[in-house]
Design a protein around this motif. Structure first.
Motif, short mmCIF file in Angstrom:
data_model
loop_
_atom_site.label_atom_id
_atom_site.label_comp_id
_atom_site.label_asym_id
_atom_site.label_seq_id
_atom_site.Cartn_x
_atom_site.Cartn_y
_atom_site.Cartn_z
N LYS A 1 13.22 52.13 47.53
CA LYS A 1 13.28 51.27 48.71
C LYS A 1 14.68 50.94 49.22
N TYR A 2 15.66 50.91 48.33
CA TYR A 2 16.91 50.27 48.72
C TYR A 2 17.83 51.21 49.48
N GLN A 3 18.39 50.70 50.54
CA GLN A 3 19.37 51.46 51.33
C GLN A 3 20.74 51.23 50.70
N PHE A 4 21.15 52.20 49.92
CA PHE A 4 22.38 52.06 49.13
C PHE A 4 23.60 52.45 49.98
N GLN A 5 24.66 51.65 49.91
CA GLN A 5 25.90 51.95 50.65
C GLN A 5 27.01 52.28 49.65
N SER A 6 27.77 53.32 49.95
CA SER A 6 28.78 53.82 49.00
C SER A 6 29.70 52.72 48.46
N ILE A 7 30.15 51.87 49.35
CA ILE A 7 31.14 50.87 48.95
C ILE A 7 30.56 49.90 47.91
N GLN A 8 29.22 49.76 47.91
CA GLN A 8 28.60 48.87 46.92
C GLN A 8 28.87 49.34 45.50
N ALA A 9 28.95 50.67 45.32
CA ALA A 9 29.24 51.21 43.99
C ALA A 9 30.62 50.74 43.54
N VAL A 10 31.57 50.81 44.47
CA VAL A 10 32.95 50.40 44.16
C VAL A 10 33.00 48.88 43.92
N ASN A 11 32.33 48.15 44.79
CA ASN A 11 32.35 46.68 44.68
C ASN A 11 31.78 46.21 43.34
N LYS A 12 30.64 46.79 42.95
CA LYS A 12 30.00 46.33 41.72
C LYS A 12 30.81 46.73 40.49
N LEU A 13 31.42 47.91 40.54
CA LEU A 13 32.28 48.32 39.42
C LEU A 13 33.48 47.37 39.32
N THR A 14 34.03 47.03 40.48
CA THR A 14 35.18 46.10 40.49
C THR A 14 34.78 44.77 39.87
N SER A 15 33.63 44.26 40.27
CA SER A 15 33.19 42.96 39.75
C SER A 15 32.95 43.02 38.24
N ALA A 16 32.32 44.10 37.80
CA ALA A 16 32.03 44.23 36.36
C ALA A 16 33.33 44.29 35.56
N TYR A 17 34.30 45.07 36.06
CA TYR A 17 35.55 45.21 35.33
C TYR A 17 36.40 43.93 35.40
N LEU A 18 36.31 43.23 36.51
CA LEU A 18 37.03 41.95 36.60
C LEU A 18 36.49 40.99 35.56
N LEU A 19 35.18 40.93 35.47
CA LEU A 19 34.56 40.05 34.48
C LEU A 19 34.98 40.46 33.07
N ALA A 20 34.89 41.77 32.80
CA ALA A 20 35.21 42.26 31.47
C ALA A 20 36.69 42.03 31.13
N PRO B 1 38.86 50.52 39.52
CA PRO B 1 38.91 50.39 40.99
C PRO B 1 40.26 49.81 41.39
N VAL B 2 40.88 50.35 42.43
CA VAL B 2 42.24 49.90 42.80
C VAL B 2 42.28 48.40 43.10
N ARG B 3 41.14 47.85 43.55
CA ARG B 3 41.15 46.43 43.91
C ARG B 3 41.47 45.52 42.71
N LEU B 4 41.28 46.02 41.49
CA LEU B 4 41.61 45.21 40.31
C LEU B 4 43.07 44.79 40.33
N PHE B 5 43.92 45.66 40.89
CA PHE B 5 45.36 45.35 40.91
C PHE B 5 45.69 44.28 41.95
N LYS B 6 44.71 43.99 42.80
CA LYS B 6 44.89 42.88 43.74
C LYS B 6 44.46 41.56 43.11
N GLU B 7 43.50 41.65 42.20
CA GLU B 7 42.93 40.44 41.61
C GLU B 7 43.65 40.03 40.33
N LEU B 8 44.22 40.99 39.63
CA LEU B 8 44.80 40.72 38.31
C LEU B 8 46.22 41.25 38.23
N SER B 9 47.02 40.61 37.36
CA SER B 9 48.34 41.17 37.04
C SER B 9 48.18 42.06 35.84
#
Lengths: 415, 363
Positions: free
Chosen positions: A283-302, B65-73
């Motif tokens: 069902k879901y209309q997936f957008q490419s940037i969502q893959a990048v956004n979610k990876l960024t969020s997961a890695y920021l958390l980690a 993801p390159v954006r990590l370098f904007k959020e973190l040092s």
């Protein structure tokens, strides 16, 4: 030459002119300028219920309506059968008289298509005249509903309702916010913290009230045993999809975390996510940037918390971060479009910090809600509602912890 | 192992197998190094259960993801070792990437860039016109992407002149003098794509109307920084080339793809219009749905890997650009390695939800 209907009222002080820059989708400038003189109705008045019932029929008569489940749900909710039940539920039989407060000014969120219509109907049911700023995006749902409203307003039997409805669009003009805030008796602000801060730059009349729908987050609590005993797990996946992906998991009601309880967590998890994945993939209309956004969020958390596991998945439709503990800043790390925190909970009281946040709104639940009672009774500052999975988006006249009927009416005390 | 192994090899001389082996080893070495030195990076690798023993190609190295370098040092050095901090050129209000360099990484960036660019311009230094203003490089500790590019390329200039003053006006007299003095020899021009268009090309068009004409048929223009703003003005790459040649005879024009997060490893455009990966780095196009590696000709999200970064964990990055791999080792220009083109930035997501952008629109 009065275009607007209603009873004749002797002239009072002159009315302020509505500013330029407003586009009227339903109603017109004259109706808006005279709205302050509209006559408040009693809540759940018969003619309002009849009017809404007609609108419901007009919506369903539109062949496009069936394509939009949100439109159909709305049409169903405003049928007389449904609104009469609401009347039973919300009318107070204490001998006092209740009346609409006057003019309700609603600012609807820009990216939920039908929300404006629920806000409008709530205002009408409570007996108010309503001016609603509707989403600027050209949602087909908005067109279908507006057409239906206009059609019914053009009928002789409902012409008098014209005075009670202005659906408008405008840009960012503070002058228009100022004007609408000055003529209203109650202001209803959807759209979160940013919008609230912006609209609050426009003062209200001293007696006017305000209902604000701030930024919120929601959670899901699933008892693994109860889940395993569900007969139709595919249905549950569809329900959870509607709670989350249907609104890009970005509604205030969308669960951001799945909390597991009980003794069958491992097996329940596996089936739950597999079933959900099948629905999302279909069902879901997936957008490419969502893959990048979610990876960024997961890695920021980690990167900033220890003990995070990013669960491997075959694709990017579902991203899950499993937590060992519930960090205090968890919801500052949330994301949307299929990004979930996951936590195995041994004792429901572990959720206290998460739920003691005023931003915490809905708990979507599978299993006996009794399990939440000890938590709720500790006096948490968050949690306005506990609903079954699949029901998070169901609109109700108690919303976000507010009794909307109470907020949008006035009591004439007779003693 | 260090970058020295790479520096002794011609930058476009290795075929697929040799390059992959060399690069995989280096990237693994960098991965291990950053895991030891950068706690944030280590936690990310732990979170995805990364196991170095499973790595056989550069595609197996996790990407940030390159954006990590904007959020973190993110850095793998002590604060006392930082000699330069570079920032990306975000538009106002946007967060910018912060990239921390020590002496080693900074020097390797410079060495790598010399190797790459010399392959296109020859190793002799040339008189150089910098199509920007001097103030961009004033602060030698903090660099914007523009400043870093200019300083990096300045090394190719025997004599240098800034074409613009700090008010962004073309220094017509200075340029005329410079061109007269170095007539009949190759001249290097460098600038950011949009600056070249806005402050150089358009000014030359205006001057021509007044009868002032520059002859840059001996020039070699290298420009980078992306086409986003020119796409908005509907200027294609072909038109950019045609119009520059038309106004001043400039016909040696090389675009390059690069980013501040991997300075040094730029991807130069060859005579056939293809962007090339050197032995120092590589591109891997990823499928958005599952991050699988794309086939030749299939558009994907661009991952870039670089053998340079030691002071910050930026050796494997996922960009927000979309590109297409055109081929490997067989570009008609004769350079080995992958060659590709850029489609542009990924589209911003259109997301539903109750909390809206209303306030942002007020801005």
């Amino acid at each position: 030459m009065r275009r607007y209907g209603g009873a004749a009222i002797p002239m009072q002080q002159s009315l302020a002119k509505a500013p330029e820059g407003i586009r009227y989708l339903v109603g017109n400038r004259e109706i808006l300028e005279h709205m302050e003189r509209s006559i408040p109705k009693k809540p759940f008045a018969d003619d309002v219920l009849d009017f809404l019932n007609e609108v419901s029929r007009a919506v369903m008569a539109d062949p496009r309506a069936r394509q939009y489940s949100d439109v159909v749900t709305f049409a169903f909710w405003i049928r007389k059968g449904s609104t009469s039940k609401l009347r039973e539920q919300y009318i107070q039989k204490d001998g006092n008289i209740r009346l609409g407060r006057g003019v309700a000014f609603h600012i609807a969120p820009s990216n939920v298509p039908v929300n404006y219509a629920y806000s409008l109907v709530t205002g009408l049911l409570c007996g108010n005249a309503n001016v609603v700023r509707i989403p600027s995006k050209a949602f087909p749902q908005v067109e279908i509903i507006n057409n239906a409203i206009q059609k019914v307003l053009d009928l002789d039997a409902y012409r008098h309702m014209q005075d009670y409805i202005c659906l408008i669009r405008y840009g960012r003009e503070q002058a228009i916010n100022d004007y609408l805030s000055q003529i209203c008796d109650v202001r209803v602000i959807w759209g979160g913290d940013g919008t609230i801060a912006e609209i609050r730059k426009s003062p209200l009349k001293p007696r006017a009230g305000e209902i604000t729908f701030a930024d919120r987050f929601s959670i899901a609590v699933i008892d693994s045993g109860a889940y395993m005993s569900l007969a139709d797990k595919h249905r549950t996946a569809e329900d959870f999809y509607n709670d989350t992906y249907f609104s890009d998991q970005n509604a205030c009601t969308s669960p951001r975390i799945v909390v597991w309880t009980g003794s069958k967590i491992a097996e329940a998890k596996q089936i739950f996510w597999e079933e959900l994945h099948a629905v999302v993939a279909r069902k879901y209309q997936f957008q490419s940037i969502q893959a990048v956004n979610k990876l960024t969020s997961a890695y920021l958390l980690a990167a900033t918390h220890s003990g995070i596991t990013v669960v491997p998945h075959a694709d990017n439709l579902i991203v899950r971060c499993v937590l060992q503990t519930l960090p205090e800043d968890l919801m500052d790390c949330k994301d949307n479009s299929g990004y979930f925190f996951e936590y195995d909970c041994a004792d429901i009281m572990e959720l206290r910090t998460l739920c003691n946040d005023t931003r915490c709104q809905t708990v979507a639940c599978i299993g006996d809600t009794e399990m939440l009672k000890p938590l709720l009774e500790t006096g948490v500052k968050g949690i306005d509602r506990v609903v079954p999975v699949g029901k998070t988006m169901d609109f109700d006249l108690v919303w976000d912890g507010y009794q909307l009927c109470e907020r949008m009416t006035r009591i004439l005390r007779l003693s | 192992m260090s970058l020295d192994n790479f520096l002794s090899i011609a930058p476009y001389s290795l075929g697929h197998e040799e390059k992959e082996k060399l690069l995989t080893n280096r990237l693994l070495e960098q991965t291990t190094h950053h895991r030891e030195k950068c706690p944030e990076y280590a936690r990310i690798l732990d979170a995805v259960g990364f196991d170095a023993a499973q790595v056989t190609t550069p595609a197996d190295i996790p990407f940030l993801p390159v954006r990590l370098f904007k959020e973190l040092s993110l850095k793998s050095i002590g604060d006392d070792e930082i000699v330069k901090t570079m920032t990306s050129s975000g538009t106002s209000g946007q967060a910018v990437s912060r990239i921390y360099l020590d002496r080693e990484t900074s020097s390797n960036q410079q060495k790598t860039m010399v190797k790459i660019v010399s392959d296109f311009t020859g190793s002799t230094r040339m008189p150089m016109i910098i199509l920007d203003c001097p103030s961009v490089v004033k602060d030698r500790k903090m660099f914007s992407a523009r400043g870093a590019g200019i300083l990096g390329f300045s090394i190719f200039g025997s004599k240098r002149i800034y074409a613009l003053n700090d008010e962004m006006q073309l220094d017509v007299e200075g340029l005329q003098e410079f061109l007269e003095k170095y007539s009949n020899q190759p001249i290097l021009l460098f600038g950011f794509t949009f600056m070249v268009w806005q402050h150089f090309y358009q000014e030359l068009v205006r001057l021509r109307e007044q009868g002032v004409v520059f002859d840059l048929s001996n020039g070699i223009l290298i420009h980078g920084g992306g086409w986003k703003k020119l796409v908005n003005e509907s200027v294609s790459q072909e038109e950019f080339h045609r119009r520059l040649q038309d106004v001043c005879g400039l016909h040696h024009i090389h675009d390059y793809y690069g980013m501040v997060e991997q300075t040094g490893c730029i991807y130069m455009q060859c005579e056939y219009g293809h962007l090339h990966a050197s032995i120092f780095s590589d591109v891997i196009m990823r499928r958005p749905i599952d991050f699988g590696v794309c086939e030749v000709g299939e558009p994907g999200i661009i991952q870039v890997v670089s053998s340079i970064p030691e002071s910050y964990p930026g050796h494997s990055l996922l960009t927000e650009d979309e590109g297409i791999l055109l081929g490997e080792d067989d570009c008609p220009c004769g350079r080995k390695g992958k060659y590709f083109k850029i489609n542009g930035r990924l589209k911003n997501a259109e997301i539903r939800g109750c909390s809206d952008t209303y306030a942002a629109k007020f801005g």
